[in-house]
Design a protein around this motif. Structure first.
Motif, PDB file in Angstrom:
ATOM      1  N   VAL A  94       0.731  -1.255   0.117  1.00  0.00           N
ATOM      2  CA  VAL A  94      -0.057  -0.038  -0.141  1.00  0.00           C
ATOM      3  C   VAL A  94       0.821   1.229   0.045  1.00  0.00           C
ATOM      4  O   VAL A  94       0.634   2.248  -0.789  1.00  0.00           O
ATOM      5  CB  VAL A  94      -0.985  -0.032   1.190  1.00  0.00           C
ATOM      6  CG1 VAL A  94      -1.657   1.366   1.356  1.00  0.00           C
ATOM      7  CG2 VAL A  94      -1.980  -1.154   1.059  1.00  0.00           C
ATOM      8  N   VAL A  95       1.915   1.210   0.842  1.00  0.00           N
ATOM      9  CA  VAL A  95       2.738   2.364   0.916  1.00  0.00           C
ATOM     10  C   VAL A  95       3.328   2.591  -0.383  1.00  0.00           C
ATOM     11  O   VAL A  95       3.582   3.630  -0.894  1.00  0.00           O
ATOM     12  CB  VAL A  95       4.065   2.211   1.986  1.00  0.00           C
ATOM     13  CG1 VAL A  95       5.024   3.286   1.679  1.00  0.00           C
ATOM     14  CG2 VAL A  95       3.240   2.142   3.267  1.00  0.00           C
ATOM     15  N   GLN A  96       3.866   1.558  -1.081  1.00  0.00           N
ATOM     16  CA  GLN A  96       4.424   1.626  -2.235  1.00  0.00           C
ATOM     17  C   GLN A  96       3.350   2.162  -3.313  1.00  0.00           C
ATOM     18  O   GLN A  96       4.181   3.116  -4.327  1.00  0.00           O
ATOM     19  CB  GLN A  96       5.004   0.093  -3.017  1.00  0.00           C
ATOM     20  CG  GLN A  96       5.872   0.268  -4.186  1.00  0.00           C
ATOM     21  CD  GLN A  96       5.963  -1.086  -4.822  1.00  0.00           C
ATOM     22  OE1 GLN A  96       5.300  -2.039  -4.268  1.00  0.00           O
ATOM     23  NE2 GLN A  96       6.409  -1.106  -6.044  1.00  0.00           N
ATOM     24  N   VAL A  97       2.472   1.758  -3.494  1.00  0.00           N
ATOM     25  CA  VAL A  97       1.477   2.229  -4.610  1.00  0.00           C
ATOM     26  C   VAL A  97       1.227   3.830  -4.187  1.00  0.00           C
ATOM     27  O   VAL A  97       1.428   4.810  -4.812  1.00  0.00           O
ATOM     28  CB  VAL A  97       0.095   1.752  -4.294  1.00  0.00           C
ATOM     29  CG1 VAL A  97      -0.911   2.174  -4.910  1.00  0.00           C
ATOM     30  CG2 VAL A  97       0.112   0.286  -4.881  1.00  0.00           C
ATOM     31  N   PHE A  98       1.093   4.246  -2.955  1.00  0.00           N
ATOM     32  CA  PHE A  98       0.660   5.628  -2.757  1.00  0.00           C
ATOM     33  C   PHE A  98       2.061   6.484  -2.578  1.00  0.00           C
ATOM     34  O   PHE A  98       1.926   7.637  -3.372  1.00  0.00           O
ATOM     35  CB  PHE A  98       0.304   5.711  -1.016  1.00  0.00           C
ATOM     36  CG  PHE A  98      -0.948   5.443  -0.988  1.00  0.00           C
ATOM     37  CD1 PHE A  98      -1.934   5.525  -1.843  1.00  0.00           C
ATOM     38  CD2 PHE A  98      -1.324   4.636   0.360  1.00  0.00           C
ATOM     39  CE1 PHE A  98      -3.442   5.160  -1.436  1.00  0.00           C
ATOM     40  CE2 PHE A  98      -2.723   4.469   0.463  1.00  0.00           C
ATOM     41  CZ  PHE A  98      -3.543   4.562  -0.501  1.00  0.00           C
ATOM     42  N   ALA A  99       3.338   5.760  -2.626  1.00  0.00           N
ATOM     43  CA  ALA A  99       4.609   6.598  -2.918  1.00  0.00           C
ATOM     44  C   ALA A  99       4.721   6.724  -4.309  1.00  0.00           C
ATOM     45  O   ALA A  99       5.104   7.932  -4.870  1.00  0.00           O
ATOM     46  CB  ALA A  99       5.812   5.863  -2.442  1.00  0.00           C
ATOM     47  N   ASN A 100       4.328   6.089  -5.074  1.00  0.00           N
ATOM     48  CA  ASN A 100       4.460   6.089  -6.578  1.00  0.00           C
ATOM     49  C   ASN A 100       3.335   7.021  -6.975  1.00  0.00           C
ATOM     50  O   ASN A 100       3.631   7.911  -7.710  1.00  0.00           O
ATOM     51  CB  ASN A 100       4.092   4.760  -7.376  1.00  0.00           C
ATOM     52  CG  ASN A 100       5.257   3.659  -7.277  1.00  0.00           C
ATOM     53  OD1 ASN A 100       6.489   4.173  -7.093  1.00  0.00           O
ATOM     54  ND2 ASN A 100       4.770   2.487  -7.604  1.00  0.00           N
ATOM     55  N   LEU A 101       2.098   7.141  -6.365  1.00  0.00           N
ATOM     56  CA  LEU A 101       1.272   8.383  -6.871  1.00  0.00           C
ATOM     57  C   LEU A 101       2.085   9.693  -6.632  1.00  0.00           C
ATOM     58  O   LEU A 101       1.568  10.421  -7.326  1.00  0.00           O
ATOM     59  CB  LEU A 101      -0.030   8.119  -6.141  1.00  0.00           C
ATOM     60  CG  LEU A 101      -0.977   6.935  -6.690  1.00  0.00           C
ATOM     61  CD1 LEU A 101      -1.967   6.526  -5.620  1.00  0.00           C
ATOM     62  CD2 LEU A 101      -1.286   6.952  -7.981  1.00  0.00           C
ATOM     63  N   VAL A 102       2.195   9.859  -5.340  1.00  0.00           N
ATOM     64  CA  VAL A 102       2.729  11.282  -4.888  1.00  0.00           C
ATOM     65  C   VAL A 102       4.082  11.619  -5.456  1.00  0.00           C
ATOM     66  O   VAL A 102       4.481  12.806  -5.677  1.00  0.00           O
ATOM     67  CB  VAL A 102       2.925  11.246  -3.288  1.00  0.00           C
ATOM     68  CG1 VAL A 102       4.040  10.696  -3.048  1.00  0.00           C
ATOM     69  CG2 VAL A 102       2.727  12.846  -2.773  1.00  0.00           C
ATOM     70  N   ALA A 103       4.708  10.359  -6.075  1.00  0.00           N
ATOM     71  CA  ALA A 103       6.132  10.940  -6.786  1.00  0.00           C
ATOM     72  C   ALA A 103       6.111  11.513  -8.210  1.00  0.00           C
ATOM     73  O   ALA A 103       6.635  12.255  -8.593  1.00  0.00           O
ATOM     74  CB  ALA A 103       6.941   9.543  -6.763  1.00  0.00           C
ATOM     75  N   LYS A 104       5.043  11.042  -8.957  1.00  0.00           N
ATOM     76  CA  LYS A 104       5.017  11.429 -10.228  1.00  0.00           C
ATOM     77  C   LYS A 104       4.853  12.857 -10.612  1.00  0.00           C
ATOM     78  O   LYS A 104       5.484  13.372 -11.449  1.00  0.00           O
ATOM     79  CB  LYS A 104       3.757  10.574 -11.061  1.00  0.00           C
ATOM     80  CG  LYS A 104       3.944  10.831 -12.529  1.00  0.00           C
ATOM     81  CD  LYS A 104       2.853   9.844 -13.122  1.00  0.00           C
ATOM     82  CE  LYS A 104       3.033   9.739 -14.642  1.00  0.00           C
ATOM     83  NZ  LYS A 104       2.031   9.184 -15.497  1.00  0.00           N
ATOM     84  N   PHE A 271      12.025  14.330  -2.983  1.00  0.00           N
ATOM     85  CA  PHE A 271      12.933  13.481  -3.096  1.00  0.00           C
ATOM     86  C   PHE A 271      12.736  13.077  -4.785  1.00  0.00           C
ATOM     87  O   PHE A 271      13.932  12.940  -5.577  1.00  0.00           O
ATOM     88  CB  PHE A 271      13.223  12.351  -2.445  1.00  0.00           C
ATOM     89  CG  PHE A 271      13.505  12.933  -0.898  1.00  0.00           C
ATOM     90  CD1 PHE A 271      14.910  13.054  -0.646  1.00  0.00           C
ATOM     91  CD2 PHE A 271      12.395  13.015  -0.101  1.00  0.00           C
ATOM     92  CE1 PHE A 271      14.874  13.448   0.693  1.00  0.00           C
ATOM     93  CE2 PHE A 271      12.652  13.476   1.448  1.00  0.00           C
ATOM     94  CZ  PHE A 271      13.905  13.596   1.701  1.00  0.00           C
ATOM     95  N   SER A 272      11.654  12.596  -5.149  1.00  0.00           N
ATOM     96  CA  SER A 272      11.401  11.982  -6.511  1.00  0.00           C
ATOM     97  C   SER A 272      11.643  13.155  -7.336  1.00  0.00           C
ATOM     98  O   SER A 272      11.799  12.669  -8.627  1.00  0.00           O
ATOM     99  CB  SER A 272       9.761  11.423  -6.648  1.00  0.00           C
ATOM    100  OG  SER A 272       8.975  12.819  -6.436  1.00  0.00           O
ATOM    101  N   ARG A 273      11.512  14.368  -7.125  1.00  0.00           N
ATOM    102  CA  ARG A 273      11.891  15.417  -8.180  1.00  0.00           C
ATOM    103  C   ARG A 273      13.402  15.333  -8.599  1.00  0.00           C
ATOM    104  O   ARG A 273      13.475  15.722  -9.937  1.00  0.00           O
ATOM    105  CB  ARG A 273      11.880  16.817  -7.568  1.00  0.00           C
ATOM    106  CG  ARG A 273      12.765  17.027  -6.427  1.00  0.00           C
ATOM    107  CD  ARG A 273      12.604  18.383  -5.642  1.00  0.00           C
ATOM    108  NE  ARG A 273      12.630  19.825  -6.630  1.00  0.00           N
ATOM    109  CZ  ARG A 273      13.341  20.682  -6.538  1.00  0.00           C
ATOM    110  NH1 ARG A 273      13.975  21.009  -5.483  1.00  0.00           N
ATOM    111  NH2 ARG A 273      13.404  21.829  -7.102  1.00  0.00           N
ATOM    112  N   TYR A 274      14.184  14.489  -7.966  1.00  0.00           N
ATOM    113  CA  TYR A 274      15.796  14.334  -8.235  1.00  0.00           C
ATOM    114  C   TYR A 274      15.575  13.076  -9.296  1.00  0.00           C
ATOM    115  O   TYR A 274      16.752  13.040  -9.916  1.00  0.00           O
ATOM    116  CB  TYR A 274      16.578  14.244  -7.327  1.00  0.00           C
ATOM    117  CG  TYR A 274      16.453  15.458  -6.206  1.00  0.00           C
ATOM    118  CD1 TYR A 274      17.186  16.630  -6.679  1.00  0.00           C
ATOM    119  CD2 TYR A 274      15.703  15.724  -4.966  1.00  0.00           C
ATOM    120  CE1 TYR A 274      17.316  17.865  -5.740  1.00  0.00           C
ATOM    121  CE2 TYR A 274      15.984  16.898  -4.396  1.00  0.00           C
ATOM    122  CZ  TYR A 274      16.453  18.027  -4.792  1.00  0.00           C
ATOM    123  OH  TYR A 274      16.597  19.060  -4.074  1.00  0.00           O
TER     124      TYR A 274
END
Length: 520
Positions: A94-104, A271-274
């Motif tokens: 669940v954390v992985q899915v949400f992290a991918n969503l907020v990362a994009k 962090f995903s911005r990098y």
């Protein structure tokens, strides 16, 4: 196919600014409003992080005393080991899915969490989620520094016995030795932070694997002392639960895992911005979350299981475990390693976030470095050692603030994916012109603010009232899910009823289209 006019990827001919930003050089274009812009908040000129860098970020987030205790505590909930394993897998997925969503959105636009919120909340309204997240991070920064100081105390007491006399003198509720350890770590973290994002990246690239080496060594040592035949993975006490009775406990364990990661998950865009590509970020999340977390959990339960035959009691705190070994080298190595681990999570989860958040409030006056130092100073003024052990203080301060993380997440995801269809006008996030697409009503999107008010009130009530009243106490475990779901649904419904967010064309050269095929 969208042109690259507004995208923040490497641009060799982009105009250079006069200084190098600590957070990474951003492209400040002519026309950007100075009250919304500095080089730290502007879209990045270059995005270089690989999958390993993202993987290392999650290692630093997982490999901490808090992560150890959280994973170990699930094995004492009264459910079977395989049920704990299932809960861990589901929770971290669940954390992985949400992290991918907020990362994009942040990876695609190259902007940090508070800036991408301008597209949803408005260029002024985005300060509300920024301040909320910044305050949460400031409080936890103090707590984590205090916990790391406790580890350092153990090293001092073992190798400098005379330091025990410093425990008899206290100021503002903390012993003199505690102040020394806290001060050493406070200065060390501030020094690392002041060196900039590249230095932090190199530190977390080292810290995560270093903790693994010590954890593996600790597990081997304890299992060898206990004897492999004396290791039991069934850590719960009492009679085993029936499958039906175990289901709600497993769901609570899933909620505990998600809640533990909810803070860094919300501002993961910092962090995903990098990331050099969204695909690289997703690969890093895969290795850093389900794979890494499960391996770390296995090491945790092996160590915890071995403490029963070795020390005669279950110990789920790694610092206490190292202290119980009572070997000078083990205490030195283990103590310093868990100090490094705690510093790692503190930097990535509780230093960088408020740095961007507070800078977003007043970019002309508050740089990324200044924003971080505001959080560092604030963490001391809060004297976390005085209230960290007080359940009521935690409940009515961090409990209330933390309950708002879910609604903020739901609003951002609804705004980017459901309403904006993954399209962002990057340059408009830096404009206060009345014609700018994110100016809304004097810089505020009323739909976002009403959603935060409604969903936040329900989420806070679900987090605070059950433990305070004793009615439905299990409900507080799900406050994040309640707030996130309400935030998403209410905001989407308000935008359908009274649209505020602009409808952007995919072929507009000023728009980044995150849904474009081949661009993810």
């Amino acid at each position: 196919m969208v042109t690259e006019i507004a995208t923040p990827v490497a641009a060799p001919h982009a105009p250079r600014t006069t200084s190098s930003a600590a957070a990474g050089a951003g492209v400040v274009k002519p026309g950007y409003d100075p009250s919304l812009t500095n080089e730290d908040l502007a879209p990045l000129r270059e995005q270089r992080w690989t999958s390993y860098n993202i993987f290392a970020f999650w290692m630093s987030d997982v490999h901490s005393v808090g992560g150890y205790v959280t994973a170990g505590s699930l094995f004492a909930l009264g459910i079977a080991s395989w049920q704990v394993l299932v809960a861990l897998v589901v929770g971290i997925l669940v954390v992985q899915v949400f992290a991918n969503l907020v990362a994009k959105p942040s990876q695609r636009t190259g902007v940090p969490y508070p800036v991408i919120n301008r597209a949803v909340f408005g260029v002024i309204g985005a300060n509300v989620p920024a301040v909320i997240r910044g305050l949460i991070a400031t409080a936890w920064y103090g707590v984590q520094t205090f916990l790391a100081a406790q580890s350092l105390n153990i090293v001092f007491l073992k190798f400098l016995p005379g330091s025990a006399a410093l425990l008899d003198h206290a100021f503002l509720g903390l012993s003199a030795l505690g102040w020394i350890s806290y001060g050493i770590l406070w200065v060390a973290q501030a020094a690392l932070f002041s060196m900039g994002m590249e230095a932090i990246r190199r530190f977390i690239d080292f810290a995560g694997p270093a903790v693994y080496v010590v954890m593996i060594a600790l597990a081997v040592y304890l299992v060898a002392r206990a004897g492999i035949g004396n290791i039991s993975l069934t850590l719960h006490t009492g009679a085993p639960m029936s499958f039906g009775a175990a289901i709600p406990v497993m769901l609570s364990a899933v909620a505990i895992v998600v809640s533990y990661f909810s803070g860094p998950m919300l501002n993961f865009g910092d962090f995903s911005r990098y990331g050099r590509s969204f695909a690289a970020v997703k690969r890093g999340n895969l290795w850093g979350l389900p794979v890494n977390f499960l391996f770390f959990s296995v090491l945790t339960v092996l160590c915890a299981s071995a403490t029963v035959p070795v020390f005669g009691k279950l110990i789920t705190d790694p610092i206490e475990t190292v202290q119980a070994i009572d070997a000078p080298f083990a205490i030195l190595l283990g103590g310093l390693t868990f100090v490094i681990a705690t510093v790692g999570i503190n930097i990535v989860a509780n230093f960088i976030s408020p740095a961007f958040d507070f800078s977003n409030v007043a970019p002309r006056k508050i740089s990324w470095r200044t924003g971080g130092m505001i959080a560092a100073v604030g963490s001391v003024l809060l004297t976390p050692w005085n209230w960290y052990g007080n359940d009521q203080a935690i409940l009515y301060t961090l409990g209330i603030l933390g309950a708002l993380i879910g609604p903020l997440f739901g609003i951002l995801i609804a705004g980017y994916y459901l309403v904006a269809k993954q399209r962002v006008a990057v340059d408009d996030m830096y404009s206060k012109e009345p014609t700018a697409r994110y100016w809304y009503r004097a810089g505020w999107n009323p739909n976002a603010m009403w959603t935060l008010l409604v969903a936040g009130a329900v989420s806070v009530a679900s987090a605070v009232l059950p433990p305070a009243t004793g009615v439905l106490p299990w409900l507080s475990n799900y406050s994040w899910f309640i707030g996130c779901g309400l935030g998403l649904v209410v905001f989407w419904a308000l935008e359908r009823r009274s649209p505020r967010m602009p409808v952007l064309a995919a072929d507009d050269p000023t728009v980044d289209d995150g849904a474009a095929v081949g661009r993810a």
